[in-house]
Design a protein around this motif. Structure first.
Motif, mmCIF file in Angstrom:
data_model
loop_
_atom_site.group_PDB
_atom_site.id
_atom_site.type_symbol
_atom_site.label_atom_id
_atom_site.label_comp_id
_atom_site.label_asym_id
_atom_site.label_seq_id
_atom_site.Cartn_x
_atom_site.Cartn_y
_atom_site.Cartn_z
ATOM 1 N N THR A 30 -2.765 5.488 -1.952
ATOM 2 C CA THR A 30 -3.689 4.370 -2.165
ATOM 3 C C THR A 30 -3.153 3.420 -3.227
ATOM 4 N N LYS A 31 -2.683 3.975 -4.332
ATOM 5 C CA LYS A 31 -2.137 3.141 -5.410
ATOM 6 C C LYS A 31 -0.967 2.303 -4.904
ATOM 7 N N ASP A 32 -0.052 2.919 -4.168
ATOM 8 C CA ASP A 32 1.108 2.189 -3.635
ATOM 9 C C ASP A 32 0.681 1.076 -2.677
ATOM 10 N N ALA A 33 -0.236 1.402 -1.758
ATOM 11 C CA ALA A 33 -0.671 0.419 -0.750
ATOM 12 C C ALA A 33 -1.431 -0.740 -1.388
ATOM 13 N N TRP A 34 -2.357 -0.435 -2.297
ATOM 14 C CA TRP A 34 -3.155 -1.486 -2.929
ATOM 15 C C TRP A 34 -2.278 -2.355 -3.840
ATOM 16 N N THR A 35 -1.318 -1.737 -4.520
ATOM 17 C CA THR A 35 -0.401 -2.497 -5.367
ATOM 18 C C THR A 35 0.457 -3.420 -4.520
ATOM 19 N N LEU A 36 0.929 -2.931 -3.384
ATOM 20 C CA LEU A 36 1.708 -3.772 -2.461
ATOM 21 C C LEU A 36 0.860 -4.931 -1.941
ATOM 22 N N ASP A 37 -0.395 -4.642 -1.601
ATOM 23 C CA ASP A 37 -1.308 -5.711 -1.168
ATOM 24 C C ASP A 37 -1.384 -6.805 -2.229
ATOM 25 N N ALA A 38 -1.569 -6.407 -3.487
ATOM 26 C CA ALA A 38 -1.688 -7.377 -4.584
ATOM 27 C C ALA A 38 -0.380 -8.137 -4.771
ATOM 28 N N THR A 39 0.734 -7.434 -4.672
ATOM 29 C CA THR A 39 2.043 -8.082 -4.801
ATOM 30 C C THR A 39 2.246 -9.128 -3.707
ATOM 31 N N ASN A 40 1.687 -8.862 -2.538
ATOM 32 C CA ASN A 40 1.798 -9.784 -1.405
ATOM 33 C C ASN A 40 0.722 -10.866 -1.409
ATOM 34 N N GLY A 41 -0.019 -10.990 -2.504
ATOM 35 C CA GLY A 41 -0.991 -12.065 -2.638
ATOM 36 C C GLY A 41 -2.370 -11.772 -2.087
ATOM 37 N N GLU A 42 -2.644 -10.519 -1.704
ATOM 38 C CA GLU A 42 -3.954 -10.166 -1.152
ATOM 39 C C GLU A 42 -4.959 -9.755 -2.222
ATOM 40 N N GLY A 43 -4.525 -9.689 -3.459
ATOM 41 C CA GLY A 43 -5.421 -9.288 -4.534
ATOM 42 C C GLY A 43 -4.832 -9.692 -5.866
ATOM 43 N N PHE A 44 -5.583 -9.488 -6.909
ATOM 44 C CA PHE A 44 -5.155 -9.831 -8.259
ATOM 45 C C PHE A 44 -4.544 -8.583 -8.879
ATOM 46 N N ALA A 45 -3.239 -8.600 -9.094
ATOM 47 C CA ALA A 45 -2.499 -7.413 -9.537
ATOM 48 C C ALA A 45 -3.094 -6.743 -10.773
ATOM 49 N N PRO A 46 -3.481 -7.485 -11.823
ATOM 50 C CA PRO A 46 -4.075 -6.800 -12.990
ATOM 51 C C PRO A 46 -5.365 -6.057 -12.660
ATOM 52 N N ASP A 47 -6.184 -6.596 -11.753
ATOM 53 C CA ASP A 47 -7.411 -5.897 -11.357
ATOM 54 C C ASP A 47 -7.089 -4.593 -10.640
#
Length: 189
Positions: A30-47
């Protein structure tokens, strides 16, 4: 029921979601997938980073708080993360509070685009979370469930859910809205 109890919520698309605690594998995925999502602009990385730090510290019950995930069948990547608080017994009884349900950044992105698939996943995740909290209530011998409505959309959903529960005539518990909380009470009020 064991702490790893699963509850299924069926979406209109017939997909079931599972409510379960995180293990080492599911947390890492989950951490890897959500972090990748944020890196790809789908979320705010610090959040995402802050949330994952909290989850890492709450895979087990710590200071009355615990993290649960909402998973698609056979997936180790959560589509949602629930922040639960389990209170100590009080005059009104022991409570389980669902403080927040955070959706995966890609699901949030679908919601912002008004994509029907995103809406189906979000509703299914929320229903699965509420049903899962019921089982957590039983595991911890609580008499009250409180679900927080953070947004106006969540408050509308909780208000409709409360009305449907009242209309169903379930005499074993009381359903009501208290401020921004849906309160389900199995104790004496």
């Amino acid at each position: 029921m064991a702490t790893t109890a699963m509850e299924y919520a069926e979406t209109p698309a017939k997909e079931k979601l599972e409510f379960r605690i995180f293990g080492a594998t599911s947390f890492a995925a989950t951490k890897d997938a959500w972090t990748l999502d944020a890196t790809n602009g789908e979320g705010f990385a610090p959040d995402v980073e802050q949330l994952m730090t909290w989850v890492a510290g709450h895979i087990a019950l710590v200071d009355n708080e615990i993290a649960y995930g909402i998973f698609s069948p056979d997936s180790e990547v959560a589509v949602g993360i629930c922040e639960l608080a389990i209170t100590k017994p009080s005059v009104r009884g022991k409570w389980v509070k669902m403080i927040r349900l955070r959706l995966r950044p890609t699901v949030e992105g679908l919601l912002f685009k008004n994509d029907p698939d995103g809406l189906l996943i979000a509703v299914s995740a929320y229903v699965s979370a509420v049903l899962g909290v019921y089982h957590v209530k039983n595991e911890h011998k609580a008499v009250i469930i409180k679900v927080y409505g953070r947004t106006q959309e969540q408050m509308r959903f909780l208000t409709l859910l409360s009305a449907a529960l009242k209309k169903g005539g379930n005499a074993t518990f009381e359903s009501k809205i208290e401020g921004r909380w849906l309160v389900l009470n199995w104790g004496k009020t």
